[in-house]
Structures are given as structure tokens and as C-alpha cells.
Design an enzyme around this catalytic site. Structure first.
Site, PDB file in Angstrom:
ATOM      1  N   SER A  87       0.838  -1.196   0.000  1.00 20.34           N
ATOM      2  CA  SER A  87       0.000   0.000   0.000  1.00 20.34           C
ATOM      3  C   SER A  87       0.871   1.243   0.000  1.00 20.34           C
ATOM      4  O   SER A  87       1.931   1.264   0.621  1.00 20.34           O
ATOM      5  CB  SER A  87      -0.904   0.001   1.239  1.00 20.34           C
ATOM      6  OG  SER A  87      -1.565   1.236   1.371  1.00 20.34           O
ATOM      7  N   THR A  88       0.415   2.273  -0.686  1.00 18.69           N
ATOM      8  CA  THR A  88       1.074   3.585  -0.619  1.00 18.69           C
ATOM      9  C   THR A  88       0.143   4.586   0.038  1.00 18.69           C
ATOM     10  O   THR A  88       0.380   5.023   1.166  1.00 18.69           O
ATOM     11  CB  THR A  88       1.453   4.078  -2.033  1.00 18.69           C
ATOM     12  OG1 THR A  88       2.341   3.142  -2.643  1.00 18.69           O
ATOM     13  CG2 THR A  88       2.138   5.441  -1.950  1.00 18.69           C
ATOM     14  N   ARG A  89      -0.943   4.948  -0.651  1.00 16.50           N
ATOM     15  CA  ARG A  89      -1.848   5.981  -0.140  1.00 16.50           C
ATOM     16  C   ARG A  89      -2.522   5.574   1.162  1.00 16.50           C
ATOM     17  O   ARG A  89      -2.602   6.365   2.100  1.00 16.50           O
ATOM     18  CB  ARG A  89      -2.906   6.309  -1.208  1.00 16.50           C
ATOM     19  CG  ARG A  89      -2.368   7.157  -2.355  1.00 16.50           C
ATOM     20  CD  ARG A  89      -3.090   6.856  -3.661  1.00 16.50           C
ATOM     21  NE  ARG A  89      -2.933   5.458  -4.059  1.00 16.50           N
ATOM     22  CZ  ARG A  89      -1.821   4.976  -4.635  1.00 16.50           C
ATOM     23  NH1 ARG A  89      -0.822   5.781  -4.915  1.00 16.50           N
ATOM     24  NH2 ARG A  89      -1.728   3.699  -4.954  1.00 16.50           N
ATOM     25  N   THR A  90      -3.004   4.335   1.234  1.00 14.17           N
ATOM     26  CA  THR A  90      -3.718   3.920   2.436  1.00 14.17           C
ATOM     27  C   THR A  90      -2.792   3.889   3.640  1.00 14.17           C
ATOM     28  O   THR A  90      -3.160   4.326   4.734  1.00 14.17           O
ATOM     29  CB  THR A  90      -4.372   2.535   2.237  1.00 14.17           C
ATOM     30  OG1 THR A  90      -5.190   2.569   1.070  1.00 14.17           O
ATOM     31  CG2 THR A  90      -5.232   2.173   3.434  1.00 14.17           C
ATOM     32  N   ARG A 138      -6.013  -4.400   5.783  1.00 10.11           N
ATOM     33  CA  ARG A 138      -5.955  -4.489   4.309  1.00 10.11           C
ATOM     34  C   ARG A 138      -5.706  -5.954   3.992  1.00 10.11           C
ATOM     35  O   ARG A 138      -4.620  -6.475   4.278  1.00 10.11           O
ATOM     36  CB  ARG A 138      -4.832  -3.597   3.777  1.00 10.11           C
ATOM     37  CG  ARG A 138      -4.779  -3.468   2.249  1.00 10.11           C
ATOM     38  CD  ARG A 138      -3.665  -2.500   1.875  1.00 10.11           C
ATOM     39  NE  ARG A 138      -3.529  -2.292   0.459  1.00 10.11           N
ATOM     40  CZ  ARG A 138      -4.137  -1.338  -0.243  1.00 10.11           C
ATOM     41  NH1 ARG A 138      -4.957  -0.506   0.384  1.00 10.11           N
ATOM     42  NH2 ARG A 138      -3.937  -1.203  -1.528  1.00 10.11           N
ATOM     43  N   HIS A 165     -13.927  -1.339  -0.880  1.00 11.75           N
ATOM     44  CA  HIS A 165     -12.849  -0.411  -0.495  1.00 11.75           C
ATOM     45  C   HIS A 165     -13.511   0.883   0.003  1.00 11.75           C
ATOM     46  O   HIS A 165     -13.471   1.909  -0.675  1.00 11.75           O
ATOM     47  CB  HIS A 165     -11.953  -0.136  -1.701  1.00 11.75           C
ATOM     48  CG  HIS A 165     -10.607   0.434  -1.351  1.00 11.75           C
ATOM     49  ND1 HIS A 165     -10.284   0.866  -0.083  1.00 11.75           N
ATOM     50  CD2 HIS A 165      -9.500   0.657  -2.121  1.00 11.75           C
ATOM     51  CE1 HIS A 165      -9.045   1.316  -0.084  1.00 11.75           C
ATOM     52  NE2 HIS A 165      -8.545   1.206  -1.305  1.00 11.75           N
ATOM     53  N   GLN A 168     -11.639   4.478   0.191  1.00  7.53           N
ATOM     54  CA  GLN A 168     -11.352   5.091  -1.111  1.00  7.53           C
ATOM     55  C   GLN A 168     -12.563   5.844  -1.630  1.00  7.53           C
ATOM     56  O   GLN A 168     -12.440   6.968  -2.136  1.00  7.53           O
ATOM     57  CB  GLN A 168     -10.945   4.014  -2.121  1.00  7.53           C
ATOM     58  CG  GLN A 168     -10.744   4.540  -3.535  1.00  7.53           C
ATOM     59  CD  GLN A 168      -9.632   5.559  -3.629  1.00  7.53           C
ATOM     60  OE1 GLN A 168      -8.500   5.264  -3.250  1.00  7.53           O
ATOM     61  NE2 GLN A 168      -9.923   6.758  -4.121  1.00  7.53           N
ATOM     62  N   ASN A 226     -13.408  -4.218  -6.733  1.00  7.68           N
ATOM     63  CA  ASN A 226     -13.831  -3.749  -5.411  1.00  7.68           C
ATOM     64  C   ASN A 226     -14.166  -2.260  -5.393  1.00  7.68           C
ATOM     65  O   ASN A 226     -15.041  -1.829  -4.631  1.00  7.68           O
ATOM     66  CB  ASN A 226     -12.771  -4.074  -4.352  1.00  7.68           C
ATOM     67  CG  ASN A 226     -11.377  -3.588  -4.713  1.00  7.68           C
ATOM     68  OD1 ASN A 226     -11.162  -2.978  -5.757  1.00  7.68           O
ATOM     69  ND2 ASN A 226     -10.411  -3.867  -3.846  1.00  7.68           N
ATOM     70  N   ASP A 289      -9.906   2.342 -13.296  1.00 10.66           N
ATOM     71  CA  ASP A 289      -8.970   1.789 -12.321  1.00 10.66           C
ATOM     72  C   ASP A 289      -8.053   0.834 -13.071  1.00 10.66           C
ATOM     73  O   ASP A 289      -8.204   0.623 -14.278  1.00 10.66           O
ATOM     74  CB  ASP A 289      -9.760   1.066 -11.215  1.00 10.66           C
ATOM     75  CG  ASP A 289      -8.884   0.627 -10.051  1.00 10.66           C
ATOM     76  OD1 ASP A 289      -7.732   1.097  -9.951  1.00 10.66           O
ATOM     77  OD2 ASP A 289      -9.346  -0.193  -9.237  1.00 10.66           O
ATOM     78  N   SER A 293      -5.021  -6.101 -11.329  1.00 11.82           N
ATOM     79  CA  SER A 293      -4.841  -5.914  -9.899  1.00 11.82           C
ATOM     80  C   SER A 293      -3.760  -6.846  -9.374  1.00 11.82           C
ATOM     81  O   SER A 293      -3.308  -7.774 -10.063  1.00 11.82           O
ATOM     82  CB  SER A 293      -6.158  -6.183  -9.158  1.00 11.82           C
ATOM     83  OG  SER A 293      -7.155  -5.280  -9.578  1.00 11.82           O
ATOM     84  N   MET A 294      -3.349  -6.615  -8.110  1.00  9.74           N
ATOM     85  CA  MET A 294      -2.352  -7.482  -7.484  1.00  9.74           C
ATOM     86  C   MET A 294      -2.851  -8.922  -7.498  1.00  9.74           C
ATOM     87  O   MET A 294      -3.991  -9.211  -7.136  1.00  9.74           O
ATOM     88  CB  MET A 294      -2.097  -7.029  -6.039  1.00  9.74           C
ATOM     89  CG  MET A 294      -1.235  -5.786  -5.928  1.00  9.74           C
ATOM     90  SD  MET A 294      -0.888  -5.310  -4.211  1.00  9.74           S
ATOM     91  CE  MET A 294      -2.405  -4.472  -3.779  1.00  9.74           C
ATOM     92  N   CYS A 331      -8.235   5.873  -8.671  1.00  8.44           N
ATOM     93  CA  CYS A 331      -7.774   5.675  -7.289  1.00  8.44           C
ATOM     94  C   CYS A 331      -6.266   5.497  -7.181  1.00  8.44           C
ATOM     95  O   CYS A 331      -5.734   5.532  -6.072  1.00  8.44           O
ATOM     96  CB  CYS A 331      -8.507   4.494  -6.658  1.00  8.44           C
ATOM     97  SG  CYS A 331      -8.054   2.885  -7.329  1.00  8.44           S
ATOM     98  N   LEU A 332      -5.566   5.291  -8.307  1.00  4.17           N
ATOM     99  CA  LEU A 332      -4.119   5.123  -8.355  1.00  4.17           C
ATOM    100  C   LEU A 332      -3.721   3.759  -7.743  1.00  4.17           C
ATOM    101  O   LEU A 332      -4.444   3.236  -6.922  1.00  4.17           O
ATOM    102  CB  LEU A 332      -3.398   6.261  -7.621  1.00  4.17           C
ATOM    103  CG  LEU A 332      -3.705   7.681  -8.090  1.00  4.17           C
ATOM    104  CD1 LEU A 332      -2.912   8.688  -7.259  1.00  4.17           C
ATOM    105  CD2 LEU A 332      -3.373   7.853  -9.555  1.00  4.17           C
ATOM    106  N   ARG A 358      -7.716  10.800   0.882  1.00  2.00           N
ATOM    107  CA  ARG A 358      -7.632   9.547   1.630  1.00  2.00           C
ATOM    108  C   ARG A 358      -7.269   9.843   3.080  1.00  2.00           C
ATOM    109  O   ARG A 358      -7.775   9.191   4.004  1.00  2.00           O
ATOM    110  CB  ARG A 358      -6.570   8.622   1.018  1.00  2.00           C
ATOM    111  CG  ARG A 358      -6.838   8.140  -0.396  1.00  2.00           C
ATOM    112  CD  ARG A 358      -8.138   7.357  -0.506  1.00  2.00           C
ATOM    113  NE  ARG A 358      -8.212   6.280   0.456  1.00  2.00           N
ATOM    114  CZ  ARG A 358      -7.550   5.118   0.365  1.00  2.00           C
ATOM    115  NH1 ARG A 358      -6.763   4.889  -0.679  1.00  2.00           N
ATOM    116  NH2 ARG A 358      -7.682   4.178   1.283  1.00  2.00           N
TER     117      ARG A 358
END
Length: 367
Positions: A87-90, A138, A165, A168, A226, A289, A293-294, A331-332, A358
Site C-alpha cells: 500500500s502507498t496511499r492507504t 488491508r 474499499h 477510497q 472492489n 482503475d 490488480s495485485m 484511485c491510483l 484519503r
């Protein structure tokens, strides 16, 4: 289950369209929320409004008065941040929010604690919950955060699961509200009244995100995931239209999500389609988005082929008949194939205010 939850039950493809730590008695914090925040579908529009009002107050005081003027509502409290995914932003928003409210953020990543691996989710919830005052998690599967909530003695906030989410989408709502109804400047505090208290009272009496967003249309063009799930169970309940365009094979709306839509009775405000141009008609806001995804990296080649024609460009959106003043959210992190530079870095883009929010919306959740 076929695409769009059997076309949204038959025929809905188009039409399914506080001292310092305590607030004075005259400030309505309205702490009547459920004990956990797993999805915004569990909050009423009034509760969502309260979170946005509080987030705006935190942002205004922090930036225009002083960080020291914030109410230290987490003084001598610890919030565990259980992140089994990167995670970055969260992460940045969560750690700085807890600290700004006077608390201690305890980050526990996948190398520090393995949820459900060496210890069951139930045992983790009981043990960690006995030592901290709240948990932000998370996770992978949504069942993981549901299990944590079931057994935790302290509140759980969903920082991301494969189904929802919520934090977000709170940031998205806040960014859109700020765009359509710029935050007014509060009056000077009354004598003897704290800045935060004064700002919060003013915003509670003047700020109405539902009024500013009602009737707006948000068009999602991309993978059903999500983020789109959370938008689907939230925006129509605020009086907004929501259209979703995804290619065949990537368009299924989870039955659990659609059940929330039908329970809320908002099917008439939802459009589900495989055509981006159909989804974009009369759109006020365009959202996309990541298509990969991961955990989906091995599917990259197939996904890029399936999403051909879904890249957001000014020409694509304008030709489809979106509103002349349409705006863009993401959402990046962003990849070039999802949206071109002209849109992402252009004047229509709200992605960076959205990302910053955020912090303020997560701070409101913690408070």
C-alpha cells in the site's frame, strides 16, 4: 452466474439504470455508526454525510489553522494497521491520521504478521484486539475482514478487500463535493471556542455533500472490481446515477454486491453494459482503475486484449456524449493503457485531490 448477475435479475441491463479530546455538547459528532466499517453499504447517507463533514473540518483546520488545533481524540490510543497487501496511499494516510489525532499507529505488514497463516484470523483478532484500541485491515478475501470484525473486541476498518474499499470511495465523494461545492471559509471562532470546534459546527450546519452531488452521473469504464462495487452500493443511495461498462468476461457483479443494491431499491439508478460509449452518455464524472490488480499479473496479456478500446481519452468521452464539463477520477496507481496523459494530468482530472483526501476521510473514520 452469467454477466451482470444474470443481467441484474432479468431486464435491468439498461434500466437497472473531545478537555481537548471531547467535543462540547453543542457539537454533534453523532457517534451512532456500526461498530465496524466493512463497506459504506452499512452506513446511512446521513452517516456518510457526517464523515465527509468531519473530514472537511480536519482538512481545513490542519491546513489553514494548525495541526496542533486538531482535537486529539486518539490520545494514548494505539491503532493496529494489519496490511497483508502492499500500500502507498492507504498506509501513508492511515499512519499520519492516527499520529495527527494524538495516537500511535502500529504498522504490521505481511512480514510482521501473516493473517490466517501461522495463526487463525479468529485468534489474531482476539489477541491483537486485546492490546490495541482499533484495527485497520488491508486483506485479500472479504471473508478475512469479516472474520476479524466478528471476533475483534475493538472496531475494525476495512482498508481494502477483494469485495469493497470504503475509505477510497469516501475520498472520491469528498473530492467531488469539493469540486461542485467548494468549501466555504468558516467565520472566526467565538471567544473561548476552539478552532476545530468552531469549524466543525460551521461545516455541520452548511456542508451537504448529498445536495451537491444529487443527480450527478458517474460512469465507470474498466474492470468490475472492489472499487466499482463500493461505488455501486454507495452512490445511488446518495441520489446519483451510476453506469458501469466492462468487457464480457470481466463484467460480473458479485451477487453479494447486487443484493445490497436491490435491498436499497436503487436499481433504477444503475446501468450495466459492455459498451463504454453507452455508459458515458451524459456522464458528469468518468472513473477507471487498474485492469490488472495485485495477483492478476499472469493474466496481463489476456486482460490487455480484452480491454482494447477502454482507454479513457478526451475524444472517447466527448464522442460518447458525456457532459461538456466532465471530470475524471482514478484511485491510483495508474497505468498508461487505462487513461492517457492528456486526461490524467489535464484540467479535468481530480486524481490528486482525490488521493490527498484519503488522509482526511480516514482521519474522520478513526475519529
Amino acid at each position: 452466474m452469467s454477466s451482470f448477475v444474470r443481467n441484474a435479475a432479468g431486464g435491468a441491463r439498461n434500466a437497472v439504470r473531545r478537555n481537548q479530546n471531547r467535543a462540547p455538547d453543542n457539537v454533534q459528532i453523532r457517534h451512532s455508526n456500526p461498530p465496524h466499517l466493512l463497506t459504506l453499504a452499512d452506513l446511512s447517507p446521513a452517516q456518510i454525510t457526517t464523515l465527509i463533514q468531519n473530514a472537511l473540518a480536519f482538512k481545513y483546520v490542519y491546513k489553514n489553522v494548525s495541526p496542533r488545533a486538531l482535537m486529539s481524540s486518539l490520545d494514548k490510543r494505539t491503532v493496529a494497521l494489519l496490511f497483508s497487501k502492499r500500500s502507498t496511499r492507504t498506509r501513508v494516510a492511515s499512519e499520519t491520521s492516527v499520529k495527527a489525532l494524538g495516537g500511535h499507529p502500529m504498522f504490521l505488514g505481511k512480514d510482521d504478521i501473516q493473517l490466517g497463516v501461522n495463526e487463525t484470523l479468529e485468534d489474531t483478532a482476539r489477541v491483537v484486539g486485546s492490546m490495541v484500541d482499533g484495527i485497520m485491515a488491508r486483506v485479500g478475501g472479504h471473508h478475512e475482514v469479516e472474520t476479524l470484525a466478528k471476533y475483534s473486541p475493538v472496531p475494525i476498518i476495512n482498508a481494502l478487500s477483494d469485495l469493497y474499499h470504503p475509505t477510497q470511495i469516501l475520498a472520491d465523494i469528498m473530492a467531488l463535493h469539493e469540486h461542485y461545492a467548494p468549501t466555504p471559509t468558516p467565520p472566526r471562532p467565538a471567544e473561548g471556542e476552539g478552532s476545530h470546534t468552531s469549524v466543525l459546527k460551521y461545516f455541520q450546519s452548511t456542508v451537504d455533500p448529498i445536495k451537491s452531488l444529487k443527480g450527478k452521473k458517474v460512469a465507470w469504464v474498466g474492470d468490475s472490481n472492489n472499487i466499482s462495487n463500493e461505488l455501486l452500493v454507495t452512490l445511488p443511495r446518495l441520489g446519483m446515477e451510476f453506469s458501469l461498462a466492462a468487457p464480457k468476461g470481466y463484467d460480473t457483479v458479485d451477487e453479494r454486491v447486487w443484493k445490497k443494491v436491490t435491498e436499497a431499491g436503487t436499481e433504477s439508478l444503475v446501468t450495466l453494459t459492455n459498451s463504454p460509449s453507452e455508459a458515458l452518455v451524459n456522464a458528469d464524472v468518468v472513473v477507471t482503475d487498474t485492469w490488472i490488480s495485485m495477483g492478476q499479473e499472469q493474466e496481463k496479456a489476456d486482460r490487455l486484449k480484452a480491454f482494447a478500446g477502454y482507454q479513457i481519452t478526451n475524444k472517447m468521452v466527448t464522442d460518447a456524449g458525456a457532459k461538456e464539463d466532465w471530470r475524471f477520477l482514478h484511485c491510483l496507481p495508474r497505468k498508461q493503457e487505462e487513461v492517457d496523459d492528456e486526461v490524467f494530468y489535464g484540467p479535468r482530472s481530480l486524481v490528486f485531490p482525490e488521493a490527498e483526501n484519503r488522509k482526511w476521510t480516514i482521519m474522520a473514520c478513526f475519529e
